[in-house]
Motif scaffolding. Structure first.
Motif, PDB file in Angstrom:
ATOM      1  N   LEU A  15     -31.456  -3.367  75.555  1.00 43.83           N
ATOM      2  CA  LEU A  15     -31.287  -2.381  76.636  1.00 43.83           C
ATOM      3  C   LEU A  15     -30.881  -1.023  76.069  1.00 43.83           C
ATOM      4  CD1 LEU A  15     -29.537  -4.387  79.489  1.00 43.83           C
ATOM      5  CD2 LEU A  15     -31.713  -3.188  79.622  1.00 43.83           C
ATOM      6  N   PHE A  16     -30.108  -1.062  74.976  1.00 43.60           N
ATOM      7  CA  PHE A  16     -29.674   0.165  74.308  1.00 43.60           C
ATOM      8  C   PHE A  16     -30.896   1.018  73.935  1.00 43.60           C
ATOM      9  CE2 PHE A  16     -29.595   1.446  69.756  1.00 43.60           C
ATOM     10  CZ  PHE A  16     -28.907   2.640  69.887  1.00 43.60           C
ATOM     11  N   LEU A  17     -31.902   0.336  73.390  1.00 46.95           N
ATOM     12  CA  LEU A  17     -33.115   1.052  72.983  1.00 46.95           C
ATOM     13  C   LEU A  17     -33.924   1.504  74.190  1.00 46.95           C
ATOM     14  CD1 LEU A  17     -34.826  -0.914  70.099  1.00 46.95           C
ATOM     15  CD2 LEU A  17     -34.157   1.464  70.087  1.00 46.95           C
ATOM     16  N   MET A  18     -34.085   0.553  75.127  1.00 40.77           N
ATOM     17  CA  MET A  18     -34.997   0.804  76.231  1.00 40.77           C
ATOM     18  C   MET A  18     -34.563   1.963  77.103  1.00 40.77           C
ATOM     19  SD  MET A  18     -35.733  -3.072  77.228  1.00 40.77           S
ATOM     20  CE  MET A  18     -36.346  -2.559  78.791  1.00 40.77           C
ATOM     21  N   TYR A  19     -33.262   2.005  77.375  1.00 38.19           N
ATOM     22  CA  TYR A  19     -32.796   3.094  78.227  1.00 38.19           C
ATOM     23  C   TYR A  19     -32.409   4.306  77.388  1.00 38.19           C
ATOM     24  CZ  TYR A  19     -32.819  -0.012  82.214  1.00 38.19           C
ATOM     25  OH  TYR A  19     -33.220  -0.847  83.206  1.00 38.19           O
ATOM     26  N   GLY A  20     -31.798   4.034  76.236  1.00 37.51           N
ATOM     27  CA  GLY A  20     -31.273   5.127  75.423  1.00 37.51           C
ATOM     28  C   GLY A  20     -32.345   6.016  74.832  1.00 37.51           C
ATOM     29  N   TRP A  21     -33.330   5.399  74.245  1.00 32.99           N
ATOM     30  CA  TRP A  21     -34.303   6.188  73.462  1.00 32.99           C
ATOM     31  C   TRP A  21     -35.161   7.115  74.349  1.00 32.99           C
ATOM     32  CZ3 TRP A  21     -37.639   3.487  69.130  1.00 32.99           C
ATOM     33  CH2 TRP A  21     -37.984   4.442  68.166  1.00 32.99           C
ATOM     34  N   PRO A  22     -35.862   6.577  75.354  1.00 37.73           N
ATOM     35  CA  PRO A  22     -36.743   7.468  76.136  1.00 37.73           C
ATOM     36  C   PRO A  22     -35.979   8.591  76.834  1.00 37.73           C
ATOM     37  CG  PRO A  22     -37.246   5.175  76.590  1.00 37.73           C
ATOM     38  CD  PRO A  22     -35.988   5.183  75.800  1.00 37.73           C
ATOM     39  N   PHE A  23     -34.820   8.254  77.410  1.00 35.75           N
ATOM     40  CA  PHE A  23     -34.114   9.288  78.172  1.00 35.75           C
ATOM     41  C   PHE A  23     -33.495  10.342  77.240  1.00 35.75           C
ATOM     42  CE2 PHE A  23     -34.486   5.964  81.367  1.00 35.75           C
ATOM     43  CZ  PHE A  23     -34.964   6.717  82.427  1.00 35.75           C
ATOM     44  N   THR A  24     -33.056   9.915  76.053  1.00 32.73           N
ATOM     45  CA  THR A  24     -32.560  10.896  75.076  1.00 32.73           C
ATOM     46  C   THR A  24     -33.680  11.848  74.672  1.00 32.73           C
ATOM     47  OG1 THR A  24     -31.125   9.164  74.218  1.00 32.73           O
ATOM     48  CG2 THR A  24     -31.379  11.110  72.844  1.00 32.73           C
ATOM     49  N   ILE A  75     -41.686   0.659  84.598  1.00 31.17           N
ATOM     50  CA  ILE A  75     -42.566   1.838  84.632  1.00 31.17           C
ATOM     51  C   ILE A  75     -41.733   3.109  84.747  1.00 31.17           C
ATOM     52  CG2 ILE A  75     -44.240   3.014  86.124  1.00 31.17           C
ATOM     53  CD1 ILE A  75     -45.479   0.221  86.590  1.00 31.17           C
ATOM     54  N   LEU A  76     -40.626   3.003  85.493  1.00 31.65           N
ATOM     55  CA  LEU A  76     -39.762   4.181  85.644  1.00 31.65           C
ATOM     56  C   LEU A  76     -39.147   4.586  84.312  1.00 31.65           C
ATOM     57  CD1 LEU A  76     -37.982   3.465  89.054  1.00 31.65           C
ATOM     58  CD2 LEU A  76     -39.856   5.047  88.565  1.00 31.65           C
ATOM     59  N   TRP A  77     -38.613   3.597  83.552  1.00 31.90           N
ATOM     60  CA  TRP A  77     -37.983   3.996  82.282  1.00 31.90           C
ATOM     61  C   TRP A  77     -38.989   4.322  81.192  1.00 31.90           C
ATOM     62  CZ3 TRP A  77     -39.052   1.215  78.017  1.00 31.90           C
ATOM     63  CH2 TRP A  77     -39.211  -0.162  78.099  1.00 31.90           C
ATOM     64  N   LEU A  78     -40.215   3.894  81.390  1.00 28.76           N
ATOM     65  CA  LEU A  78     -41.225   4.265  80.390  1.00 28.76           C
ATOM     66  C   LEU A  78     -41.817   5.652  80.652  1.00 28.76           C
ATOM     67  CD1 LEU A  78     -43.272   1.035  79.665  1.00 28.76           C
ATOM     68  CD2 LEU A  78     -42.054   2.428  78.018  1.00 28.76           C
ATOM     69  N   ALA A  79     -41.651   6.128  81.899  1.00 30.00           N
ATOM     70  CA  ALA A  79     -42.237   7.433  82.245  1.00 30.00           C
ATOM     71  C   ALA A  79     -41.742   8.555  81.332  1.00 30.00           C
ATOM     72  CB  ALA A  79     -41.959   7.748  83.712  1.00 30.00           C
ATOM     73  N   PRO A  80     -40.422   8.651  81.055  1.00 30.77           N
ATOM     74  CA  PRO A  80     -39.984   9.713  80.142  1.00 30.77           C
ATOM     75  C   PRO A  80     -40.630   9.622  78.758  1.00 30.77           C
ATOM     76  CG  PRO A  80     -38.099   8.683  81.188  1.00 30.77           C
ATOM     77  CD  PRO A  80     -39.286   7.889  81.589  1.00 30.77           C
ATOM     78  N   LEU A  81     -40.773   8.382  78.281  1.00 30.24           N
ATOM     79  CA  LEU A  81     -41.360   8.195  76.952  1.00 30.24           C
ATOM     80  C   LEU A  81     -42.823   8.671  76.943  1.00 30.24           C
ATOM     81  CD1 LEU A  81     -40.913   7.006  74.109  1.00 30.24           C
ATOM     82  CD2 LEU A  81     -41.846   4.872  74.953  1.00 30.24           C
ATOM     83  N   VAL A  82     -43.534   8.299  77.997  1.00 25.14           N
ATOM     84  CA  VAL A  82     -44.941   8.699  78.097  1.00 25.14           C
ATOM     85  C   VAL A  82     -45.044  10.228  78.158  1.00 25.14           C
ATOM     86  CG1 VAL A  82     -46.956   8.643  79.625  1.00 25.14           C
ATOM     87  CG2 VAL A  82     -45.710   6.551  79.133  1.00 25.14           C
ATOM     88  N   TYR A  83     -44.115  10.824  78.922  1.00 28.16           N
ATOM     89  CA  TYR A  83     -44.124  12.291  79.060  1.00 28.16           C
ATOM     90  C   TYR A  83     -43.913  12.957  77.699  1.00 28.16           C
ATOM     91  CZ  TYR A  83     -42.421  16.939  80.254  1.00 28.16           C
ATOM     92  OH  TYR A  83     -42.232  18.298  80.315  1.00 28.16           O
ATOM     93  N   VAL A  84     -42.920  12.471  76.976  1.00 28.03           N
ATOM     94  CA  VAL A  84     -42.592  13.079  75.675  1.00 28.03           C
ATOM     95  C   VAL A  84     -43.729  12.861  74.671  1.00 28.03           C
ATOM     96  CG1 VAL A  84     -40.972  13.043  73.743  1.00 28.03           C
ATOM     97  CG2 VAL A  84     -40.122  12.856  76.066  1.00 28.03           C
TER      98      VAL A  84
END
Lengths: 401, 608
Positions: A351-360, A63-72
């Motif tokens: 993991l590259f996608l999961m962490y990389g994409w939303p935070f970028t 949920i934490l790493w998805l939060a940026p994606l949801v925000y964007v």
């Protein structure tokens, strides 16, 4: 509901919008359909007696790493994650991320379709060739995908309700035979190792990235977050329940502590007979969920193909994706290879996608907003910023809604 | 200002729908074609409902004592295709033209149109009437068999003959003829097309020599059976009335149960040559107007020459190859009234089957009796009906799948019992079941076709004898007979005939799939079936609403909700008024007086 600016998926795919329940169900089915395959074994191996806690704690992290994606996604209503990436980072980055997601998604679906087919062939229809099973599953999946997003959502609701009830019922029916001492020691491999396991098992929620494609179809923009959290939490609970039930019923790494393996074998035979009678419901729902997994995968792939290549045909995308899944599933020599590739290549590298994409995307969005506030860069929709926004008398200096 | 123009204020335009002549009538394109009489309204309303005529008549009678000359109110309704189908330009021109003052010419034109004297159906009767301007020739025209002879004799011929016996001749023309004719519904007609329509509809046409207007009198003779209990929707409790083969009677049956002025009955004619009357009934102020518009559009798009009353259903089945019903067909007036009150639209015609739109899977599974008993047993019965649907679909296919592919799923004793019973049977399980299913359907079909006295006997005896004989001859084992019988019972328990037919048809496909791929095949086929059902829409509404998409405010879904809580109309129908009862006092008060109402105490919302 905010209107979607610019051209988006709805324009060239022509599908209707769906409600939060449908989106949450699609995400739930997509995430948990593979839970009945090699998942419990893999998790039990990593977490030992504390294996059942992995899905729940990993779910919280997810949920934490998805939060940026949801925000964007909330800031770019009506656009898929690929379109948002194109807006924020340019065409090349969108192509790279989109292609990576497409490859991971297709490979994952192909391997799970193969595992599902192998399991069916082993347990239910031993005389039927694998090719036939894979083909029928893919053909059904493609047909359902061609019915469109609304039907996909509704079918997911039916299957999600059935699967959830089935998991709960199966667990409840076997509860009288649970060996609760299997959960000791509570921390499994130890606190530090367990913390590492929680982090490293994030890829089990790779499927939740599908919200990036589903977001434009939601009727209300705020539901992006809600449906993601609901699907994440429910997936965690279901995966934990499946793991716990397997752990309590069947021999896992913790079994090494058992001194009388013969008695354990008798117990397994007894319970297998019980499940054998009951599995008619289980097989039906499991196969439905598995076929929907292929459907949702093809649906996502069609959107990714559209996002990456600009091909505006949904049907063509689904057919290409279905063909790739069929070929991919038949490429694996056996179930073992499919499991190995799935758990040791596809999931870890995602993991590259999961962490990389939303935070970028989050970083780029924040930079863009900062520039807009300070007056640099371009305004909304490519227009130059309104000069009055910098004049305090005109309401400048405040955050734009 | 034309006389009686004030009628416009009182008569709703939709009551009287004009039609325009000579449209080419492109099939499937509503309103397509070309108008010959552009923007000119016809005096005689050919599609006027009987109610509208009565309303007009009442207004005329109150208008300064001047009788007759019904002025045709303007109407904004869209023009319709020609009701005469494709025709030559010459014929079209004649039909669109005004009638002549010469009675001889008028009779000649009508005879030409009706191909008389080759066509023996057209009857012309001439009478000479003594008037203040001398003897005037009058002709009565009607189609043989369509009129009521007694009515014509009593209300038309006798009054005209009586004029000849008067000491002082009176004025007699199209203006004053209404005062002399005894028939209640009389209209004037100026064009040949109106006269032609009136004749084929069974009305009597009166030509008066020297007048450029004819009179049409409603002397139709409609013979139909009496109102009796519906044979397909019988109930233990509740009213035992069913619709009949008469449109007026059917509308009256609905009006008696839904006594409100808001109940609108729009009359339409369908079919390019054979004109089948069709009424759209709905509750004004409640129904979603989009539903009515959509139905009008669908009716306009019907391009067939003849649409028999029973065939209307097929025109409302949008997905042609998938047989899931998209309408609810019922023979019960109480059910129709209740569903109209909920916001549905009813299509009524000269058939005992009334269509309700939009349909939902809940509506298809409901029985009228659900609301005449306590909610708990009613819910149990409704759940059993859902079970019956699944039993019909899956029981035979599951037997084939388990015995062919998954015998390990059965308890050991049962598995041995089946194996020993099948030992003497030379056929595979799939063929065995298919044979029994076909035999069962044959018995059922034969029971419907043969005379009703021996029909039930054939059904029972046929099933027992066939089953027992097939087992003794080792064609089938006993278990498939039981399985097929259960499936047959299940299909009989489904309250909707169309849904039952759907289940019976799909059952054979599932048996085939089960024979090929066992339970996995059944699962995949079920997924496809579900995807198809979920994509079926009725008037744009998903057929699976309010379950999927879920509409939580509707208590009355899979189970029967308590009557006191059912005070809201189904929200997914988007009614204009969501709440019923107290917030709608006039309709509610009228409804509460109706003792036969299916759900007493629920105000305007009836459920059945």
């Amino acid at each position: 509901m905010r209107d979607r600016p610019g051209r988006g998926v709805l324009d060239h795919f022509g599908h209707g919008r769906i409600d939060m329940l449908s989106v949450a169900s699609v995400l739930l089915i997509y995430t948990v359909a593979g839970a009945f395959l090699a998942f419990p074994t893999r998790v039990a191996k990593a977490g030992q007696t504390a294996a059942w806690t992995i899905p729940i704690f990993s779910g919280v992290l997810c949920i934490l790493w998805l939060a940026p994606l949801v925000y964007v996604l909330g800031k770019h209503p009506g656009k898929t994650v690929v379109e948002v990436t194109r807006d924020l980072a340019g065409k090349t980055s969108a192509f790279v991320f989109g292609l990576a997601f497409f490859v991971f998604n297709t490979a994952m679906i192909a391997s799970e379709a193969r595992q599902l087919s192998e399991a069916l062939a082993t347990v239910v229809v031993p005389l039927t060739p694998i090719t036939f099973i894979v083909f029928t599953i893919c053909a059904t999946g493609i047909y359902v995908a061609l019915k469109g997003t609304e039907i996909l959502g509704r079918l997911s609701i039916v299957t999600a309700v059935g699967t959830t009830l089935n998991v709960v019922l199966l667990s409840a029916l076997t509860f009288h035979a649970w060996r609760l001492d299997e959960i000791y020691p509570l921390l499994g491999p130890g606190a530090l190792d367990l913390a590492k396991v929680y982090g490293l098992n994030q890829p089990m929620y790779l499927e939740l990235l599908a919200i990036g494609i589903l977001a434009p179809y939601l009727r209300k923009i705020p539901d992006i977050g809600k449906s993601t959290w609901v699907a994440g939490v429910l997936s965690g609970v279901i995966l934990s329940l499946v793991t716990l039930t397997c752990q309590m019923m069947f021999p896992y790494p913790s079994l090494t502590r058992v001194h009388l393996p013969f008695l354990r074998t008798i117990r397994i035979i007894y319970l297998s007979r019980f499940l054998q009678r009951f599995d008619v419901f289980f097989v039906v729902l499991w196969l439905s969920a598995g076929t929907l997994l292929v459907t949702i995968g093809a649906w996502i792939d069609a959107h990714l193909i559209s996002g990456v290549t600009g091909l505006g045909s949904y049907r063509m995308g689904v057919l290409i994706s279905g063909a790739l899944v069929l070929v991919g599933a038949l490429l694996f020599p056996s179930m073992t290879e499919a499991i190995v590739v799935h758990s040791q290549v596809i999931r870890p590298y995602s993991l590259f996608l999961m962490y990389g994409w939303p935070f970028t995307l989050l970083a780029l969005q924040l930079i863009k907003e900062k520039k807009r506030r300070t007056g640099g860069g371009s305004g909304p929709n490519g227009h130059p910023p309104d000069p009055s926004s910098r004049i305090p008398e005109c309401g400048g200096g405040r955050k734009t809604p | 200002m034309p006389p009686f123009s004030f009628i416009k204020k009182f008569v709703k335009p939709q009551w009287i729908r004009p039609f325009s002549l000579g449209r080419t009538g492109k099939p499937g394109i509503p309103g397509g074609g070309e108008d010959i009489v552009e923007g000119k309204h016809l005096e005689r309303p050919p599609y006027a409902t009987p109610d509208a005529r009565v309303a007009e008549r009442a207004l005329w009678s109150a208008s300064d004592g001047q009788w007759g000359r019904p002025a045709r109110p303007d109407s904004k309704s869209p023009p319709r295709r020609s009701p005469f189908g494709a025709m030559s330009h010459e014929k079209r021109r004649i039909l669109a033209s005004d009638i002549s003052r010469s009675i001889d010419k008028n009779l000649q034109v009508i005879m030409d149109i009706f191909h008389a004297p080759r066509n023996a159906g057209l009857i012309i009767r001439g009478i000479e009437v003594k008037t203040d301007r001398g003897a005037v020739r009058v002709a009565l025209l009607y189609m043989e068999g369509l009129i009521d002879g007694d009515t014509v004799k009593r209300n038309l011929i006798a009054p005209l003959n009586r004029l000849n016996t008067l000491d002082k001749p009176v004025r007699f023309d199209s203006e004053t003829a209404f005062q002399h004719i005894g028939e209640a519904q009389v209209f004037t007609a100026r064009k040949y097309s109106q006269i032609t329509m009136a004749l084929v509809e069974g009305e009597c046409v009166i030509f008066i020599d020297g007048e450029q207007e004819a009179l049409t009198a409603d002397t139709r003779s409609v013979k139909h059976r009496q109102v009796e209990e519906s044979p397909t929707e019988a109930v233990v409790r509740g009213p035992h009335e069913g619709f009949v083969e008469n449109l007026r009677e059917n509308i009256a049956l609905i009006r008696r149960r839904l006594a409100t002025p808001d109940l609108v009955a729009e009359r339409h004619m369908v079919g390019a040559r054979g004109h089948t009357p069709l009424v759209i009934a709905y509750l004004e102020g409640v129904v979603n107007p989009k539903f009515v518009d959509e139905i009008r559009r669908a009716i306009d798009s019907i391009s067939a020459d003849l649409v028999p009353a029973g065939d209307i259903t097929t025109w409302f089945q949008p997905v042609k190859w998938f047989p899931f019903p998209t309408y609810i067909s019922t023979e019960r007036p109480d059910r129709v009234a209740a569903m109209i009150a909920e916001g549905h639209v009813a299509l009524v015609n000269d058939s005992p089957n009334v269509l309700l739109l939009p349909a939902t899977i809940i509506g298809l599974m409901n029985s009228a009796e659900d609301y005449y008993v306590h909610p708990v047993p009613a819910s149990m019965l409704r759940l059993i009906r859902y079970l019956a649907f699944f039993v019909t679909l899956y029981s035979s296919a599951m037997y084939v799948a388990i015995t062919t592919f998954h015998p390990e799923m059965l308890p050991t004793e049962l598995m041995f019992a089946i194996a020993s019973a099948r030992e003497v049977v030379p056929f595979p399980a799939a063929l065995e079941v298919a044979l029994m299913e076909v035999a069962f359907e044959l018995v059922r079909e034969a029971g419907v076709r043969i005379p009703s006295v021996i029909g039930p006997t054939i059904g029972i005896v046929g099933a027992v004898v066939l089953g027992q004989a097939a087992v003794q001859a080792s064609i089938v084992s006993p278990i498939p007979v039981v399985v097929v019988a259960i499936a047959g019972l299940g299909s009989c328990a489904i309250p909707n005939y169309d849904l039952s037919l759907f289940a019976r048809t799909m059952k054979f496909l599932l048996i085939l799939v089960a024979a090929i791929f066992g339970i996995p095949g059944l699962t995949l086929a079920s997924l496809l079936l579900m995807a198809e059902i979920l994509s079926v829409r009725s008037l744009g509404q998903p057929i699976t609403a309010p379950i999927i998409p879920f509409w939580r405010k509707n208590l009355d879904n899979i189970i029967v909700g308590p009557v006191s809580k059912l005070n809201k109309r189904p929200g997914f129908l988007r009614p204009q008024e969501v709440r019923s009862g107290r917030e709608n006092p006039p309709a509610g008060k009228q409804l509460s007086r109706n003792e036969d109402r299916p759900s007493a105490g629920k105000g305007g919302e009836g459920h059945a």
